[in-house]
Design an enzyme around this catalytic site. Structure first.
Site, short mmCIF file in Angstrom:
data_model
loop_
_atom_site.label_atom_id
_atom_site.label_comp_id
_atom_site.label_asym_id
_atom_site.label_seq_id
_atom_site.Cartn_x
_atom_site.Cartn_y
_atom_site.Cartn_z
N HIS A 160 31.93 -45.37 -32.21
CA HIS A 160 32.20 -44.31 -33.20
C HIS A 160 33.55 -44.56 -33.85
O HIS A 160 34.59 -44.45 -33.21
CB HIS A 160 32.20 -42.93 -32.54
CG HIS A 160 30.84 -42.48 -32.19
ND1 HIS A 160 30.07 -41.70 -33.02
CD2 HIS A 160 30.07 -42.73 -31.12
CE1 HIS A 160 28.90 -41.48 -32.46
NE2 HIS A 160 28.87 -42.10 -31.30
N HIS A 202 31.66 -35.32 -30.02
CA HIS A 202 30.73 -34.88 -28.97
C HIS A 202 31.42 -33.85 -28.08
O HIS A 202 32.61 -33.96 -27.81
CB HIS A 202 30.34 -36.07 -28.08
CG HIS A 202 29.74 -37.22 -28.83
ND1 HIS A 202 30.50 -38.22 -29.37
CD2 HIS A 202 28.45 -37.52 -29.10
CE1 HIS A 202 29.70 -39.09 -29.96
NE2 HIS A 202 28.45 -38.70 -29.82
N TYR A 214 31.03 -33.68 -24.96
CA TYR A 214 31.44 -34.32 -23.69
C TYR A 214 32.81 -34.98 -23.79
O TYR A 214 33.43 -35.28 -22.78
CB TYR A 214 30.39 -35.31 -23.18
CG TYR A 214 30.17 -36.53 -24.06
CD1 TYR A 214 31.12 -37.53 -24.16
CD2 TYR A 214 29.00 -36.67 -24.78
CE1 TYR A 214 30.92 -38.65 -24.97
CE2 TYR A 214 28.78 -37.78 -25.58
CZ TYR A 214 29.75 -38.76 -25.68
OH TYR A 214 29.54 -39.84 -26.48
N GLU A 215 33.31 -35.20 -25.01
CA GLU A 215 34.67 -35.74 -25.16
C GLU A 215 35.71 -34.67 -24.86
O GLU A 215 36.90 -34.96 -24.78
CB GLU A 215 34.89 -36.22 -26.60
CG GLU A 215 34.08 -37.43 -26.99
CD GLU A 215 34.23 -37.75 -28.46
OE1 GLU A 215 35.25 -38.32 -28.87
OE2 GLU A 215 33.31 -37.39 -29.24
N ALA A 230 21.42 -41.67 -31.41
CA ALA A 230 20.69 -42.49 -30.45
C ALA A 230 20.20 -41.54 -29.36
O ALA A 230 20.93 -40.62 -28.98
CB ALA A 230 21.63 -43.53 -29.84
N MET A 236 23.02 -36.44 -26.40
CA MET A 236 24.24 -35.65 -26.13
C MET A 236 24.97 -35.22 -27.40
O MET A 236 26.17 -34.99 -27.36
CB MET A 236 25.19 -36.49 -25.27
CG MET A 236 24.58 -37.05 -24.00
SD MET A 236 25.71 -38.17 -23.17
CE MET A 236 24.63 -38.95 -21.98
N SER A 237 24.24 -35.12 -28.51
CA SER A 237 24.95 -34.81 -29.76
C SER A 237 24.07 -33.98 -30.68
O SER A 237 23.08 -33.39 -30.27
CB SER A 237 25.34 -36.11 -30.47
OG SER A 237 24.18 -36.76 -30.96
N1 HPA Z 1 20.21 -39.73 -22.27
C1 HPA Z 1 21.11 -39.00 -22.97
N2 HPA Z 1 21.63 -39.41 -24.11
C2 HPA Z 1 21.24 -40.60 -24.59
C3 HPA Z 1 20.33 -41.41 -23.92
C4 HPA Z 1 19.78 -40.94 -22.69
O1 HPA Z 1 18.95 -41.60 -22.04
N3 HPA Z 1 20.17 -42.53 -24.66
C5 HPA Z 1 20.97 -42.39 -25.75
N4 HPA Z 1 21.62 -41.23 -25.72
#
Ligand code: HPA
Length: 271
Positions: free
Chosen positions: A59, A81, A83-84, A111, A209-210
Protein backbone atom coordinates in the site's frame (compact mmCIF):
# COMPACT_ATOMS: atom_id res chain seq x y z
CA UNK A 1 -11.95 15.98 14.86
CA UNK A 2 -10.30 17.27 11.70
CA UNK A 3 -12.68 18.91 9.25
CA UNK A 4 -12.70 17.06 5.88
CA UNK A 5 -13.47 20.35 4.13
CA UNK A 6 -10.10 21.81 5.19
CA UNK A 7 -8.27 18.79 3.81
CA UNK A 8 -10.25 18.95 0.55
CA UNK A 9 -9.42 22.66 0.20
CA UNK A 10 -5.74 21.94 0.66
CA UNK A 11 -5.80 19.16 -1.95
CA UNK A 12 -7.61 21.47 -4.39
CA UNK A 13 -4.84 24.02 -4.00
CA UNK A 14 -2.20 21.42 -4.84
CA UNK A 15 -3.89 19.45 -7.65
CA UNK A 16 -5.77 20.69 -10.76
CA UNK A 17 -9.11 19.18 -9.76
CA UNK A 18 -12.05 20.46 -11.83
CA UNK A 19 -15.24 18.40 -11.62
CA UNK A 20 -14.24 14.99 -10.43
CA UNK A 21 -17.04 12.44 -10.21
CA UNK A 22 -15.19 9.15 -9.72
CA UNK A 23 -12.74 7.96 -7.07
CA UNK A 24 -10.98 4.60 -6.99
CA UNK A 25 -9.46 3.00 -3.88
CA UNK A 26 -6.81 0.43 -4.75
CA UNK A 27 -6.37 -2.70 -2.66
CA UNK A 28 -3.24 -4.73 -1.84
CA UNK A 29 -1.11 -5.36 -4.90
CA UNK A 30 -3.62 -3.68 -7.22
CA UNK A 31 -1.81 -0.43 -7.81
CA UNK A 32 -1.37 -1.18 -11.55
CA UNK A 33 -4.45 0.94 -12.24
CA UNK A 34 -2.55 4.06 -11.16
CA UNK A 35 -0.45 3.79 -14.34
CA UNK A 36 -3.58 4.03 -16.49
CA UNK A 37 -4.20 7.62 -15.41
CA UNK A 38 -3.28 10.24 -17.96
CA UNK A 39 -1.93 13.66 -16.96
CA UNK A 40 -1.49 12.08 -13.54
CA UNK A 41 -0.24 14.19 -10.65
CA UNK A 42 0.11 12.79 -7.18
CA UNK A 43 0.44 13.92 -3.60
CA UNK A 44 1.98 11.66 -1.02
CA UNK A 45 -0.37 11.30 1.97
CA UNK A 46 2.46 12.85 3.98
CA UNK A 47 2.07 16.06 1.98
CA UNK A 48 -1.59 16.41 2.97
CA UNK A 49 -2.08 17.96 6.41
CA UNK A 50 -4.41 15.93 8.58
CA UNK A 51 -4.50 12.96 6.21
CA UNK A 52 -3.84 9.57 7.83
CA UNK A 53 -0.76 7.52 6.86
CA UNK A 54 -0.62 3.92 5.61
CA UNK A 55 1.70 1.32 7.10
CA UNK A 56 1.15 -1.92 5.16
CA UNK A 57 3.49 -3.31 2.49
CA UNK A 58 1.70 -3.32 -0.87
CA UNK A 59 0.00 0.00 0.00
CA UNK A 60 1.81 3.03 -1.35
CA UNK A 61 0.20 6.06 0.26
CA UNK A 62 -0.49 8.56 -2.49
CA UNK A 63 -3.50 10.44 -3.79
CA UNK A 64 -3.40 10.66 -7.58
CA UNK A 65 -5.41 12.93 -9.82
CA UNK A 66 -5.65 12.24 -13.54
CA UNK A 67 -7.86 11.22 -16.42
CA UNK A 68 -9.18 8.04 -17.95
CA UNK A 69 -10.18 9.27 -21.40
CA UNK A 70 -12.17 12.43 -20.68
CA UNK A 71 -13.23 11.27 -17.22
CA UNK A 72 -11.52 12.95 -14.29
CA UNK A 73 -10.53 10.49 -11.59
CA UNK A 74 -9.03 10.56 -8.10
CA UNK A 75 -7.24 7.45 -7.02
CA UNK A 76 -6.20 6.52 -3.50
CA UNK A 77 -3.19 4.30 -3.98
CA UNK A 78 -2.95 2.86 -0.50
CA UNK A 79 -5.84 2.37 1.88
CA UNK A 80 -6.40 2.54 5.61
CA UNK A 81 -7.22 -0.62 7.51
CA UNK A 82 -8.71 -0.86 10.96
CA UNK A 83 -6.13 -3.52 11.87
CA UNK A 84 -3.38 -0.90 11.49
CA UNK A 85 -4.95 0.82 14.46
CA UNK A 86 -6.82 3.49 12.49
CA UNK A 87 -10.04 4.57 14.12
CA UNK A 88 -13.12 3.74 12.01
CA UNK A 89 -13.90 7.49 12.02
CA UNK A 90 -10.59 8.12 10.25
CA UNK A 91 -11.88 6.10 7.33
CA UNK A 92 -15.07 8.18 7.32
CA UNK A 93 -12.85 11.28 7.23
CA UNK A 94 -11.04 10.06 4.11
CA UNK A 95 -14.31 9.28 2.33
CA UNK A 96 -15.73 12.70 3.28
CA UNK A 97 -12.65 14.38 1.86
CA UNK A 98 -13.48 12.64 -1.43
CA UNK A 99 -17.09 13.79 -1.10
CA UNK A 100 -15.94 17.37 -0.53
CA UNK A 101 -13.75 17.11 -3.63
CA UNK A 102 -16.94 16.37 -5.60
CA UNK A 103 -16.85 12.57 -5.82
CA UNK A 104 -20.21 10.91 -6.48
CA UNK A 105 -19.14 7.41 -7.43
CA UNK A 106 -16.66 5.26 -5.48
CA UNK A 107 -14.94 2.19 -6.89
CA UNK A 108 -13.26 0.01 -4.27
CA UNK A 109 -10.96 -2.90 -5.00
CA UNK A 110 -9.47 -5.42 -2.61
CA UNK A 111 -7.84 -8.78 -2.18
CA UNK A 112 -9.91 -11.43 -0.45
CA UNK A 113 -9.82 -15.08 0.54
CA UNK A 114 -12.34 -17.52 -0.90
CA UNK A 115 -14.89 -19.06 1.45
CA UNK A 116 -16.11 -21.58 -1.12
CA UNK A 117 -14.34 -23.87 -3.58
CA UNK A 118 -16.53 -22.35 -6.34
CA UNK A 119 -14.63 -19.08 -5.93
CA UNK A 120 -11.03 -19.72 -7.04
CA UNK A 121 -7.77 -17.83 -6.60
CA UNK A 122 -7.45 -15.48 -9.56
CA UNK A 123 -11.22 -14.94 -9.88
CA UNK A 124 -12.58 -11.40 -9.88
CA UNK A 125 -15.68 -11.03 -7.72
CA UNK A 126 -18.08 -8.10 -8.08
CA UNK A 127 -19.29 -7.40 -4.55
CA UNK A 128 -23.05 -7.80 -4.39
CA UNK A 129 -23.33 -7.09 -0.70
CA UNK A 130 -21.27 -7.29 2.47
CA UNK A 131 -21.46 -8.67 5.98
CA UNK A 132 -19.78 -6.41 8.51
CA UNK A 133 -18.28 -8.81 11.04
CA UNK A 134 -15.57 -6.38 12.17
CA UNK A 135 -17.53 -5.09 15.15
CA UNK A 136 -16.57 -1.56 14.04
CA UNK A 137 -18.42 1.15 12.22
CA UNK A 138 -17.11 4.46 10.82
CA UNK A 139 -20.39 6.23 11.67
CA UNK A 140 -20.11 5.71 15.43
CA UNK A 141 -20.09 9.01 17.31
CA UNK A 142 -22.07 12.22 16.83
CA UNK A 143 -23.69 12.24 13.40
CA UNK A 144 -22.75 15.00 11.00
CA UNK A 145 -26.09 15.70 9.28
CA UNK A 146 -24.28 17.62 6.59
CA UNK A 147 -23.03 14.31 5.19
CA UNK A 148 -25.94 11.98 5.85
CA UNK A 149 -28.60 10.68 8.24
CA UNK A 150 -28.07 9.13 11.68
CA UNK A 151 -29.54 5.79 10.57
CA UNK A 152 -28.66 5.26 6.91
CA UNK A 153 -30.10 2.33 4.97
CA UNK A 154 -27.43 -0.12 3.82
CA UNK A 155 -29.53 -2.63 1.88
CA UNK A 156 -28.61 -1.27 -1.56
CA UNK A 157 -25.03 -0.35 -0.72
CA UNK A 158 -23.56 -1.82 -3.94
CA UNK A 159 -25.43 -0.14 -6.80
CA UNK A 160 -27.23 -2.68 -8.98
CA UNK A 161 -26.86 -0.34 -11.90
CA UNK A 162 -23.06 -0.20 -11.51
CA UNK A 163 -22.82 -3.96 -10.98
CA UNK A 164 -24.78 -4.64 -14.17
CA UNK A 165 -22.64 -2.17 -16.07
CA UNK A 166 -19.48 -3.82 -14.71
CA UNK A 167 -20.68 -7.26 -15.84
CA UNK A 168 -21.35 -5.92 -19.35
CA UNK A 169 -17.92 -4.30 -19.53
CA UNK A 170 -16.29 -7.54 -18.31
CA UNK A 171 -18.12 -9.52 -21.00
CA UNK A 172 -17.00 -7.06 -23.67
CA UNK A 173 -13.36 -7.43 -22.50
CA UNK A 174 -13.70 -11.19 -22.19
CA UNK A 175 -12.81 -11.01 -18.49
CA UNK A 176 -14.58 -13.58 -16.38
CA UNK A 177 -16.28 -12.18 -13.26
CA UNK A 178 -18.35 -13.69 -10.49
CA UNK A 179 -20.60 -11.97 -8.01
CA UNK A 180 -20.63 -12.60 -4.29
CA UNK A 181 -20.83 -11.48 -0.70
CA UNK A 182 -17.79 -9.89 0.96
CA UNK A 183 -17.39 -10.85 4.59
CA UNK A 184 -15.34 -8.36 6.58
CA UNK A 185 -13.24 -9.30 9.59
CA UNK A 186 -11.06 -6.96 11.60
CA UNK A 187 -7.83 -8.95 11.14
CA UNK A 188 -4.86 -8.81 11.13
CA UNK A 189 -4.63 -12.56 11.63
CA UNK A 190 -5.94 -14.85 8.94
CA UNK A 191 -8.94 -16.89 10.04
CA UNK A 192 -9.07 -20.20 11.83
CA UNK A 193 -10.46 -23.10 9.80
CA UNK A 194 -13.58 -23.08 12.01
CA UNK A 195 -14.14 -19.38 11.35
CA UNK A 196 -13.86 -20.01 7.63
CA UNK A 197 -16.57 -22.70 7.86
CA UNK A 198 -18.75 -20.42 9.99
CA UNK A 199 -18.36 -17.37 7.70
CA UNK A 200 -19.25 -19.49 4.66
CA UNK A 201 -22.42 -20.76 6.34
CA UNK A 202 -23.32 -17.21 7.38
CA UNK A 203 -23.49 -16.31 3.69
CA UNK A 204 -20.02 -15.00 2.83
CA UNK A 205 -18.31 -15.88 -0.45
CA UNK A 206 -15.02 -14.12 0.26
CA UNK A 207 -13.37 -12.83 3.43
CA UNK A 208 -11.22 -9.74 3.81
CA UNK A 209 -10.01 -7.05 6.20
CA UNK A 210 -10.98 -3.85 4.41
CA UNK A 211 -13.49 -2.02 2.22
CA UNK A 212 -16.62 -2.24 4.37
CA UNK A 213 -15.92 0.89 6.50
CA UNK A 214 -15.24 2.85 3.29
CA UNK A 215 -18.47 1.62 1.73
CA UNK A 216 -20.54 2.41 4.83
CA UNK A 217 -19.18 5.96 4.97
CA UNK A 218 -19.64 6.39 1.20
CA UNK A 219 -23.25 5.18 1.22
CA UNK A 220 -23.95 7.40 4.24
CA UNK A 221 -22.92 10.47 2.26
CA UNK A 222 -24.86 9.44 -0.83
CA UNK A 223 -22.19 7.99 -3.11
CA UNK A 224 -22.84 5.17 -5.55
CA UNK A 225 -20.49 2.27 -4.92
CA UNK A 226 -18.92 -0.47 -7.03
CA UNK A 227 -16.71 -3.04 -5.28
CA UNK A 228 -14.49 -5.66 -6.90
CA UNK A 229 -12.44 -8.30 -5.05
CA UNK A 230 -9.57 -10.31 -6.41
CA UNK A 231 -9.69 -13.75 -4.88
CA UNK A 232 -6.06 -14.27 -3.92
CA UNK A 233 -6.28 -17.52 -1.94
CA UNK A 234 -8.56 -20.11 -0.44
CA UNK A 235 -9.32 -18.97 3.09
CA UNK A 236 -7.51 -20.96 5.78
CA UNK A 237 -8.26 -24.65 5.91
CA UNK A 238 -10.74 -24.60 3.02
CA UNK A 239 -8.41 -26.86 1.05
CA UNK A 240 -6.11 -27.81 3.92
CA UNK A 241 -4.01 -24.68 3.32
CA UNK A 242 -2.35 -21.86 5.27
CA UNK A 243 -2.59 -18.41 3.61
CA UNK A 244 0.25 -15.88 3.75
CA UNK A 245 0.42 -12.15 3.01
CA UNK A 246 3.08 -12.88 0.39
CA UNK A 247 0.72 -15.26 -1.42
CA UNK A 248 -2.07 -12.67 -1.43
CA UNK A 249 0.28 -10.01 -2.87
CA UNK A 250 1.56 -12.36 -5.58
CA UNK A 251 -1.92 -13.44 -6.64
CA UNK A 252 -3.20 -9.85 -6.58
CA UNK A 253 -0.25 -8.86 -8.74
CA UNK A 254 -1.12 -11.56 -11.28
CA UNK A 255 -4.72 -10.30 -11.46
CA UNK A 256 -3.73 -6.62 -11.43
CA UNK A 257 -3.74 -6.13 -15.20
CA UNK A 258 -7.22 -7.69 -15.55
CA UNK A 259 -8.53 -5.56 -12.69
CA UNK A 260 -7.00 -2.41 -14.21
CA UNK A 261 -8.46 -3.15 -17.63
CA UNK A 262 -11.89 -3.74 -16.13
CA UNK A 263 -11.91 -0.59 -14.00
CA UNK A 264 -10.45 1.54 -16.82
CA UNK A 265 -13.06 0.44 -19.34
CA UNK A 266 -15.81 0.75 -16.73
CA UNK A 267 -14.88 4.39 -16.19
CA UNK A 268 -14.57 5.11 -19.94
CA UNK A 269 -18.01 3.70 -20.79
CA UNK A 270 -21.00 5.98 -20.49
CA UNK A 271 -23.35 5.02 -17.63
N1 HPA B 1 -8.54 -13.68 4.91
C1 HPA B 1 -8.70 -12.37 5.21
N2 HPA B 1 -8.30 -11.40 4.41
C2 HPA B 1 -7.73 -11.73 3.25
C3 HPA B 1 -7.53 -13.06 2.88
C4 HPA B 1 -7.97 -14.09 3.75
O1 HPA B 1 -7.83 -15.30 3.48
N3 HPA B 1 -6.93 -13.04 1.66
C5 HPA B 1 -6.77 -11.74 1.33
N4 HPA B 1 -7.25 -10.94 2.28
Amino acid sequence: MINPKNIAEEIKKKLPIKQVKTAVILGSGLSGFAQELQKGQSLSYKEINGFPQTSVSGHKGELIHGYIGSEEVICLNGRFHLYEGHEPQTIALVIRVLKDLGVKRLIVTNAAGSLSTDMKPGNLMIIKDHINFSGKNPLVGPNNEEYGPRFPAMNNAYSKHLREKCKKVAEKLNISVKEGIYFMVLGPNFETASEVKAFGSLGGDAVGMSTVPEVIAAVHCGMEVLGISVITNYAAGLVNNTPTHQETLEEADKASSRMSALVTEFIKEED
